[in-house]
Write an enzyme that holds these catalytic residues in place. Sequence first.
Site, PDB file in Angstrom:
ATOM      1  N   LEU A 185      23.011 -27.819  -2.041  1.00  0.00           N
ATOM      2  CA  LEU A 185      21.625 -27.572  -1.713  1.00  0.00           C
ATOM      3  C   LEU A 185      21.620 -25.906  -1.701  1.00  0.00           C
ATOM      4  O   LEU A 185      20.778 -25.533  -0.827  1.00  0.00           O
ATOM      5  CB  LEU A 185      20.987 -28.220  -0.530  1.00  0.00           C
ATOM      6  CG  LEU A 185      20.853 -29.680  -0.517  1.00  0.00           C
ATOM      7  CD1 LEU A 185      20.097 -30.109   0.864  1.00  0.00           C
ATOM      8  CD2 LEU A 185      20.245 -30.053  -1.800  1.00  0.00           C
ATOM      9  N   GLU A 238      13.674 -32.422  -2.014  1.00  0.00           N
ATOM     10  CA  GLU A 238      14.465 -32.919  -3.322  1.00  0.00           C
ATOM     11  C   GLU A 238      14.773 -34.492  -3.125  1.00  0.00           C
ATOM     12  O   GLU A 238      15.574 -34.801  -3.977  1.00  0.00           O
ATOM     13  CB  GLU A 238      15.683 -31.884  -3.497  1.00  0.00           C
ATOM     14  CG  GLU A 238      15.330 -30.611  -3.701  1.00  0.00           C
ATOM     15  CD  GLU A 238      16.234 -29.697  -4.486  1.00  0.00           C
ATOM     16  OE1 GLU A 238      17.364 -30.428  -4.681  1.00  0.00           O
ATOM     17  OE2 GLU A 238      16.200 -28.637  -4.797  1.00  0.00           O
ATOM     18  N   GLU A 287       0.879  -1.228   0.121  1.00  0.00           N
ATOM     19  CA  GLU A 287       0.097   0.026   0.185  1.00  0.00           C
ATOM     20  C   GLU A 287       0.724   1.312  -0.069  1.00  0.00           C
ATOM     21  O   GLU A 287       0.622   2.093  -0.441  1.00  0.00           O
ATOM     22  CB  GLU A 287      -1.153   0.033   1.253  1.00  0.00           C
ATOM     23  CG  GLU A 287      -2.084  -1.041   1.292  1.00  0.00           C
ATOM     24  CD  GLU A 287      -1.465  -2.431   1.978  1.00  0.00           C
ATOM     25  OE1 GLU A 287      -2.093  -3.033   2.921  1.00  0.00           O
ATOM     26  OE2 GLU A 287      -0.161  -2.662   1.888  1.00  0.00           O
ATOM     27  N   ASP A 318      24.637 -38.292  -3.222  1.00  0.00           N
ATOM     28  CA  ASP A 318      24.930 -37.268  -4.013  1.00  0.00           C
ATOM     29  C   ASP A 318      25.866 -36.261  -3.662  1.00  0.00           C
ATOM     30  O   ASP A 318      26.117 -35.221  -4.496  1.00  0.00           O
ATOM     31  CB  ASP A 318      23.322 -36.362  -4.187  1.00  0.00           C
ATOM     32  CG  ASP A 318      22.407 -37.193  -4.996  1.00  0.00           C
ATOM     33  OD1 ASP A 318      22.683 -38.349  -5.536  1.00  0.00           O
ATOM     34  OD2 ASP A 318      21.288 -36.940  -5.205  1.00  0.00           O
TER      35      ASP A 318
END
Length: 399
Positions: free
Chosen positions: A217, A326, A60, A213
Amino acid sequence: MEEVIFGSEVDERFMRVALGAALGGEGFVEPNPMVGAVIVRGGELVGVGFHRRFGGFHAEVEAITDAVKNFGNDVTSGAVCYVTLEPCSHYGKMPPCTDAILKAGIKRVVVAMRDPNELVNGCGIGILRANGVEVMEGVLEGEARDLNASYLMSIENGRVWVIAKWAMTLDGRIATIVGKSKWITNKTSRLTVQKIRQRADAIMIGSNTAKLDNPNLTVRGESVRGFEESRVPLRIVLDSGAMISVESNLVRTAGKVPLLVVVSSEADAARVDKLYAAGCEVLRLPPKTDNNSDNTSERTNKTYREQITFLLKYLAQRKLTSVLVEGGQRLFGTLFDLQLIDEVHAFIAPKLVGGQMAVPVIGGIGLSEMDSTPELINPNIKIYENDIHIHGRLKWHIP
């Protein structure tokens, strides 16, 4: 509560402009909601604003400032303000927006929806009406609720909004039989993932994914527009035994990028201390509840589900609104079985892995009847070179 009166075609047209403006804050304002506002004078749009970043001016005020800059101080007197969320009425990081509206001389305010935050929830509308401002509610409320689904989930249901993201082959595998997953998708798809990460409050994986892996991240700033101004998502690893290596990418970077390791109540104290020493935050989950089942697998699954539910509520208590999950397939499976996946980003590469033991996307118990399967609502489908990206929110068919 007064009866909701829906606006005219003109009100809806200007509210759509405000909703479009609100999207400018995506990835920058969380855990606050995205909010857009426009100022209209004599049927003409004179000012547009949106909440740009957490702690910054509200929509606003931005819209009023834009109108005054373009047309002078008197332009807001007697004007109409369209805003996607009820104006705040309390002092937070910024003064109340109701004060700014009254000071600007705005005589009519059209609100898409009330703010369920206990600090607002009708108070802003009440103050405006008490000061002679006409207020109309409910104009495009459905669109406004969709805009801030994660914010509303946190306040109304006490848990974070869960976004599942995975990359899979054409035969539905997220890794080979030996756990290899780099790279299933192409560079364009992976760049898109960076943008999705940027919009989340947290990124979460299971311990097996962390081990196989060895991810970071993080959001790679060089590939994301506006990254320098965005928040850094909290990284979360579910690791009941606190077994994650202190040499892993996640732990080695914990001093620079926040990392929360979620462990069980029985996790070895020495391992937990090493994580603390490396700069990690550690959350010990509550002790296991009594479970009289003779089935070991059933007892384990029940405990895991209870812990996931606790964690999602805990994150909401920390004022997070969304978590991007993930992997891996066990974590996806638990969230699926509990009907806790709210949104999906699936990247499909035109590759085949094969193998009965190759890793599927979603583990868990699963469903037995096709009639009860959840489906994506109005899925958005894009093609990046040869990859397919399917995105949408899940509609659960609850018996």
